[in-house]
Design an enzyme around this catalytic site. Structure first.
Site, PDB file in Angstrom:
ATOM      1  CB  CYS A 222       1.310  -8.981   1.875  1.00 35.78           C
ATOM      2  SG  CYS A 222       1.260 -10.901   2.205  1.00 35.78           S
TER       3      CYS A 222
ATOM      4  CD  GLU B 163      -5.317 -12.472  -6.478  1.00 36.37           C
ATOM      5  OE1 GLU B 163      -5.162 -12.260  -7.557  1.00 36.37           O
ATOM      6  OE2 GLU B 163      -4.879 -11.773  -5.863  1.00 36.37           O
TER       7      GLU B 163
ATOM      8  CG  ASP C  18      -1.068  -8.524  -1.270  1.00 32.86           C
ATOM      9  OD1 ASP C  18      -0.923  -9.317  -0.376  1.00 32.86           O
ATOM     10  OD2 ASP C  18      -2.158  -9.079  -1.980  1.00 32.86           O
ATOM     11  CB  SER C  19       0.454 -12.991  -2.755  1.00 32.12           C
ATOM     12  OG  SER C  19      -0.903 -12.933  -2.514  1.00 32.12           O
TER      13      SER C  19
ATOM     14  CG  HIS D 249      -6.597 -10.990  -1.292  1.00 35.66           C
ATOM     15  ND1 HIS D 249      -5.024 -11.159  -1.052  1.00 35.66           N
ATOM     16  CD2 HIS D 249      -6.684 -11.054  -2.470  1.00 35.66           C
ATOM     17  CE1 HIS D 249      -4.477 -11.307  -2.011  1.00 35.66           C
ATOM     18  NE2 HIS D 249      -5.114 -11.395  -3.086  1.00 35.66           N
TER      19      HIS D 249
ATOM     20  CB  CYS E  60      -6.031 -11.715   4.431  1.00 37.18           C
ATOM     21  SG  CYS E  60      -5.589 -11.794   2.943  1.00 37.18           S
TER      22      CYS E  60
END
Length: 267
Positions: free
Chosen positions: A72, A147, A9-10, A181, A179
């Site tokens: 992701c 984040e 994932d990012s 997140h 997503c």
């Protein structure tokens, strides 16, 4: 041979997928790569996302990963074919898993701008459930705010209200967290949504799909996660990632800094 999963994932969002996998299967050999040097992916051009996916998947393959988990949604929506072409083994994705979990006729999807533009969720849901009304909402501010680590801010709450308003106006009956997140926002979203609106976390479906790789589920929900066989790597700020990850893993992980060239398993 014991499977070795590769998740990427990012940033920390993919940990929501890893958590579902560990809660269902107990200790699992895996390498988690957070591409924190390039977070977020969701505002990048499709061509760049495909290049990133190729680089990340190639790196994970070099670590001898046997099954790839695209933790992701943005890369899943725009570069699934890239991953399948380079993985050298099975690739498990989120979007098909989410579509299979849809049980209502009016569905909202919260996702990154790139994922919305791809219409991957709409296409997948409509293909599996013809006649379903799908309303997609881009949420470009969510990933940077998550984040940052402050999930209790008034600003985040106002942003969430703004993103949910079109979906509530459309009377959706369920909302896909498009997503990885976004499951980190479930407590906030529950406060803002009617109790009748179902939240769909695609990671739950991914963990179920991995039964075919990892075998019969072993662990009941609520037990402490087993991280002893997990290797955590990032492309920037390993200490910051470890701090943010602690809240979601229940303990502070050891995190390696990598340049997508070497992260041998077996730390």
């Amino acid at each position: 041979m014991t499977p070795l999963l590769g998740l990427f994932d990012s940033g920390i969002g993919g940990l929501t997928v890893l958590r579902q996998v560990l809660e269902r299967h107990g200790a699992v050999r895996c390498i988690y790569l957070g591409d924190t040097a390039r977070v977020p992916y969701g505002n990048k051009a499709p061509s760049e996302i495909r290049l990133i996916a190729a680089e990340v998947v190639s790196w994970l393959r070099n670590q001898q990963v046997s099954t790839m988990v695209m933790a992701c949604n943005t890369t899943n929506a725009l570069a699934r074919d890239v991953a399948e072409g380079q993985a050298g083994g099975p690739v498990i994705g989120l979007i098909a898993a989410a579509a299979a979990m849809v049980k209502t006729n009016r569905v909202g999807v919260l996702s990154t701008s790139a994922t919305v533009a791809s219409e991957a969720y709409r296409s997948s849901i409509e293909a599996l459930h013809p006649g379903t009304i799908v309303i997609e909402q881009a949420c470009p501010d969510f990933v940077p705010l998550i984040e940052s680590g402050d999930l209790d801010s008034d600003y985040l709450r106002r942003v969430a209200q703004k993103y949910l308003e079109p979906l509530l106006r459309a009377s959706v009956e369920s909302i896909v967290l498009g997503c990885t997140h976004y499951p980190l926002l479930i407590p906030l979203l529950r406060q803002l949504l009617p109790t009748s609106v179902q939240l769909i976390d695609p990671a739950v479906g991914v963990a179920r799909q991995l039964d075919a790789v990892l075998g019969t589920p072993k662990v009941s929900h609520g037990e402490q996660l087993h991280l002893e066989d997990c290797c955590f790597c990032v492309t920037a700020d390993p200490e910051g990632f470890a701090t943010r990850a602690t809240r979601w893993l229940g303990e502070r992980p050891f995190v390696k800094l990598e340049v997508l060239q070497s992260c041998g398993y077996g730390h």
